[in-house]
Design an enzyme around this catalytic site. Sequence first.
Site, PDB file in Angstrom:
ATOM      1  N   HIS A 375       0.801  -1.227   0.000  1.00  0.00           N
ATOM      2  CA  HIS A 375       0.000   0.000   0.000  1.00  0.00           C
ATOM      3  C   HIS A 375       0.830   1.271   0.000  1.00  0.00           C
ATOM      4  O   HIS A 375       0.277   2.368   0.082  1.00  0.00           O
ATOM      5  CB  HIS A 375      -0.925   0.056   1.213  1.00  0.00           C
ATOM      6  CG  HIS A 375      -1.991  -0.977   1.212  1.00  0.00           C
ATOM      7  ND1 HIS A 375      -3.242  -0.771   0.679  1.00  0.00           N
ATOM      8  CD2 HIS A 375      -1.979  -2.245   1.657  1.00  0.00           C
ATOM      9  CE1 HIS A 375      -3.975  -1.859   0.824  1.00  0.00           C
ATOM     10  NE2 HIS A 375      -3.220  -2.776   1.407  1.00  0.00           N
ATOM     11  N   LYS A 566      -8.434  13.650   4.558  1.00  0.00           N
ATOM     12  CA  LYS A 566      -7.509  12.526   4.558  1.00  0.00           C
ATOM     13  C   LYS A 566      -6.585  12.708   5.752  1.00  0.00           C
ATOM     14  O   LYS A 566      -6.575  13.786   6.365  1.00  0.00           O
ATOM     15  CB  LYS A 566      -6.695  12.476   3.257  1.00  0.00           C
ATOM     16  CG  LYS A 566      -6.048  13.826   2.883  1.00  0.00           C
ATOM     17  CD  LYS A 566      -5.410  13.824   1.497  1.00  0.00           C
ATOM     18  CE  LYS A 566      -6.399  13.987   0.382  1.00  0.00           C
ATOM     19  NZ  LYS A 566      -6.610  12.783  -0.401  1.00  0.00           N
ATOM     20  N   ARG A 567      -5.804  11.671   6.080  1.00  0.00           N
ATOM     21  CA  ARG A 567      -4.847  11.853   7.153  1.00  0.00           C
ATOM     22  C   ARG A 567      -3.907  13.018   6.832  1.00  0.00           C
ATOM     23  O   ARG A 567      -3.629  13.307   5.662  1.00  0.00           O
ATOM     24  CB  ARG A 567      -4.043  10.559   7.365  1.00  0.00           C
ATOM     25  CG  ARG A 567      -4.825   9.499   8.107  1.00  0.00           C
ATOM     26  CD  ARG A 567      -5.237   9.959   9.487  1.00  0.00           C
ATOM     27  NE  ARG A 567      -4.112  10.000  10.377  1.00  0.00           N
ATOM     28  CZ  ARG A 567      -3.832   9.071  11.274  1.00  0.00           C
ATOM     29  NH1 ARG A 567      -4.641   8.038  11.437  1.00  0.00           N
ATOM     30  NH2 ARG A 567      -2.770   9.157  12.044  1.00  0.00           N
ATOM     31  N   LYS A 572       0.772  14.343   1.388  1.00  0.00           N
ATOM     32  CA  LYS A 572      -0.582  14.656   0.913  1.00  0.00           C
ATOM     33  C   LYS A 572      -0.757  16.167   0.706  1.00  0.00           C
ATOM     34  O   LYS A 572      -1.727  16.612   0.103  1.00  0.00           O
ATOM     35  CB  LYS A 572      -1.619  14.110   1.890  1.00  0.00           C
ATOM     36  CG  LYS A 572      -1.597  12.577   2.005  1.00  0.00           C
ATOM     37  CD  LYS A 572      -2.593  12.081   3.044  1.00  0.00           C
ATOM     38  CE  LYS A 572      -2.484  10.587   3.325  1.00  0.00           C
ATOM     39  NZ  LYS A 572      -3.132   9.754   2.293  1.00  0.00           N
ATOM     40  N   THR A 674      -8.457   6.670  -2.012  1.00  0.00           N
ATOM     41  CA  THR A 674      -9.814   6.134  -2.205  1.00  0.00           C
ATOM     42  C   THR A 674     -10.834   7.237  -1.935  1.00  0.00           C
ATOM     43  O   THR A 674     -11.944   7.198  -2.462  1.00  0.00           O
ATOM     44  CB  THR A 674     -10.082   4.928  -1.277  1.00  0.00           C
ATOM     45  OG1 THR A 674      -9.590   5.235   0.027  1.00  0.00           O
ATOM     46  CG2 THR A 674      -9.395   3.683  -1.808  1.00  0.00           C
ATOM     47  N   LYS A 678     -14.495   8.436  -3.787  1.00  0.00           N
ATOM     48  CA  LYS A 678     -15.755   8.727  -3.083  1.00  0.00           C
ATOM     49  C   LYS A 678     -16.284  10.107  -3.481  1.00  0.00           C
ATOM     50  O   LYS A 678     -17.486  10.283  -3.737  1.00  0.00           O
ATOM     51  CB  LYS A 678     -15.543   8.674  -1.557  1.00  0.00           C
ATOM     52  CG  LYS A 678     -15.202   7.280  -1.050  1.00  0.00           C
ATOM     53  CD  LYS A 678     -14.617   7.283   0.365  1.00  0.00           C
ATOM     54  CE  LYS A 678     -13.941   5.951   0.625  1.00  0.00           C
ATOM     55  NZ  LYS A 678     -13.126   5.947   1.870  1.00  0.00           N
TER      56      LYS A 678
HETATM   57  C1  KOT Z   1       0.375   2.336   6.679  1.00  0.00           C
HETATM   58  C2  KOT Z   1       1.416   1.821   7.404  1.00  0.00           C
HETATM   59  C3  KOT Z   1       2.362   1.012   6.789  1.00  0.00           C
HETATM   60  C4  KOT Z   1       2.244   0.736   5.452  1.00  0.00           C
HETATM   61  C5  KOT Z   1       1.186   1.269   4.723  1.00  0.00           C
HETATM   62  C6  KOT Z   1       0.260   2.072   5.327  1.00  0.00           C
HETATM   63  C7  KOT Z   1      -0.848   2.631   4.617  1.00  0.00           C
HETATM   64  C8  KOT Z   1      -1.051   2.841   3.296  1.00  0.00           C
HETATM   65  N1  KOT Z   1      -1.896   3.046   5.212  1.00  0.00           N
HETATM   66  N2  KOT Z   1      -2.762   3.491   4.379  1.00  0.00           N
HETATM   67  N3  KOT Z   1      -2.256   3.382   3.195  1.00  0.00           N
HETATM   68  C9  KOT Z   1      -3.093   3.804   2.104  1.00  0.00           C
HETATM   69  O1  KOT Z   1      -3.755   2.667   1.596  1.00  0.00           O
HETATM   70  C10 KOT Z   1      -4.814   3.023   0.748  1.00  0.00           C
HETATM   71  C11 KOT Z   1      -5.512   1.764   0.350  1.00  0.00           C
HETATM   72  O2  KOT Z   1      -4.745   1.018  -0.519  1.00  0.00           O
HETATM   73  C12 KOT Z   1      -4.311   3.817  -0.450  1.00  0.00           C
HETATM   74  O3  KOT Z   1      -5.409   4.236  -1.193  1.00  0.00           O
HETATM   75  C13 KOT Z   1      -3.492   5.004  -0.001  1.00  0.00           C
HETATM   76  O4  KOT Z   1      -2.896   5.633  -1.105  1.00  0.00           O
HETATM   77  C14 KOT Z   1      -2.420   4.569   0.990  1.00  0.00           C
HETATM   78  O5  KOT Z   1      -1.767   5.694   1.495  1.00  0.00           O
END
Ligand code: KOT
Length: 833
Positions: A375, A566-567, A572, A674, A678
Amino acid sequence: KTKKSKASQAASTAAAPETPKLDKGELKAAIVRHLHCTLGTDENKANNHAWWKATCAAIQELVLEGLRKTQKSHYFNDTRAVHYFSAEFLMGRLLSNNMHNLNLFETANDALTELGISLTDVLEEEPDMALGNGGLGRLAACFIDSLATMEMPAIGYGIHYEHGLFRQEIKNGAQIERPDSWRDYGNPWEICRPESIQEVSLYGYVETKYGDNGRIQKEWHPGSIVKGVPWDIPVVGYGGKTVNVLRLWQSQSSGYFNWDVFNAGGYVDAQVENVQAETISKVLYPNDETEAGKELRLIQQYFFCACSLKDIIRRYKRAHGDDWSRFTDQVVIQLNDTHPAIAIPELMRILVDRAELDWDKAWQICTKTFAYTNHTLLPEALEKWPARMLEKILPRHLEIIYEINHRFMAEVEKKWPGDNAIKSKLSIIEESSEKMVRMGNLSVIGSFRVNGVAEIHSMLVKKNLFPEFDQLWPEKLTNVTNGITPRRWLKACNPALSALIDKKIGDQWPLNLSQLTELAVYADNKTFQKQFMKVKQDNKVALAQTIKELTGLTVNTDAIFDIQIKRLHEYKRQHLNLLHILALYRRLLENPSYDMHPRVFIFGAKAAPGYTLAKDIIFAINKVAEKINNDPRVNTKLQVVFLPNYRVSLAEKMIPAADVSEQISTAGKEASGTGNMKLALNGAVTVGTLDGANIEIAEEVGDDNIFIFGLTVDEVAELKRKGYSPDDYYYKNAEIKAILDWLETDYFTPGKPGALASVKHSLLSGGDPYLCLADFDSYSAAQEQVDAAYRDKTRWAKMAIMNTAMMGKFTSDRSIKDYVDRVWNLTACIVEN
Ligand code: KOT
């Protein structure tokens, strides 16, 4: 775009919603019965919270009937199932969702109205189930919704955190974290399953023994044992036929090692161990995309993986006994990032040490069982555990990891003889000053498939993160673009738009989202444009009401509602948005007749508690907001809102009201996003970079219906290669300089000059790792185009409609279909009603 796309076939196996199982009278009776018999109150005494619980209990009766039928059906058909392992499931509220999926929402509304109760108020009683940080956790929640909707045998496995993501308060502009207590007064959806409790070992040492056959045997003598108590949350598919479960593990003391202490009169000391055991599932780590390397976090990960594997194996053995030959036909495990990667050595341990399979056989099973989703590419998010920590907590697992690595290194040697650079890059073990275990490498090596979450991200996973793995196993790395469930993110959260769509194209779109393309023919239709924009306007008025309640601010509902939710993270670039707001403010002050359509900039974001700069950015947004909102020279044109405690249930109120969607990450940094999906689905127009799924959104909606700006992935790489120096932009661009200098004065923090200086300094001399200044002009120009487009009402209405019409690809049903076809090889199991 007119041909029947893959996505339109996605939910072909899903059941259409049927006539509700209960009529209004029956539902009324059930709710009142629960008020009396479950809650011990009555219609006169009950408050909204009691009504909420009673309504949940009434709905849960139907949910559980579906659950029984589903489990029976899966059992008798001996189905292959996907087991979705995730440290996070960001479920939000369940009552509205479950009622929609059972086609009981209208009935419930009528029933409660007749009882003199407002369903809207009742729904507000439900605390969010916030067992996740952001995108990754919400994706897991959308996926289990789609899996149930598409009648796929599936189970989600995770952690039953006592406290989910912290509640955010804003005090004098700054974020304060408060504990979240989502189940303080009982959670009506979860079912405890003490009959399925598992035990998990930790710490201790490994004994090497020689078995009768002369084989070396390893025995792990654990130092402590904790209990995992499963709580099941039913997951109701749309149409209500399949009801899968989300099984969350709560840690509890096993009491095993307390007896001596206890008998020696150490009643109080024995409690210490209880507290330690119960700490494991106490609280969700609030770090999004950073890896803290904390011992408790590793224990959490192992705890839920070990419980889940035992649970899976118990279920498998019930059907197949000790015959492991069919295991990989029945079981596939999806690892949601590397957080559950420890499940790989755990399954090896079970197979080799417990089932006494030989290593090669065990490894074959293992590598046919696991698939891994990446991710993020951010280096700080790639998990690494100190070998010393693993050795202490999971000594046998470290040995197994070494063995996996040893054998893998021999493969690497065959492919690249003598190439030590490649070996050290691909090794699971990083030989730095402190030996580290790379969970990403372990996950790739231990899985049969690895996917990224959007085309560009998967390309970068192949090209930059794991290029040699891609050469070694060319079929292994693939893409599955993320998606969102249209049931929650359009049908339930935007009832007015849903009703309008139903009227135009029928009511099957929630199961077949590509049908929304049928709206495209109305994009130029004046009547439809009016209807569509009326819905948007009403949603804006409703959000304005929420803003008023949460912040006291009255916003102009004729303004453009420009939303970034978003976070909070530098990549970002909420601070890029803030710089642009400051630019507008300055332009308005310098030129009171500066021509712009009124705009309300709305933010929602939580910062990780230890991420100082992220908290500083929240503080800066709030201070700038305060100044602008109270400045009569500009506040008819410009307003800024920071809504506290952004979460799923707040997103559901914000998204339907958005005109503009801010998706402005540095190209190459946002894996998918995501929220972008939305917002566009609800008719917001994106201002975005060519990053993550934005690229695919642009392909779907077309260049006329999106505002793309900024450096591309290649241009970012090129600029970094040449050496990026933010100071060049600062000195050459008078507007940028003025804005950044402004931040250092006490203009926004009267009497406290420098209070916002950290934001400025993070962007200068050797800073600005995410290229805010490089993209500023391009962003500002894109925003001027937004302004012009909005003023042309017809043009804007068309753009908004086209966004809704062209988002079919992004249903999570399509994502799930991709996983089913390319990774899981599952077949639907029809559950008879
Ligand atoms: C958090 C900690 C460690 C590794 C990865 C993450 C992570 C990645 N947390 N959220 N993401 C998000 O995942 C979403 C679903 O795939 C993506 O749409 C988004 O871009 C990521 O930032």
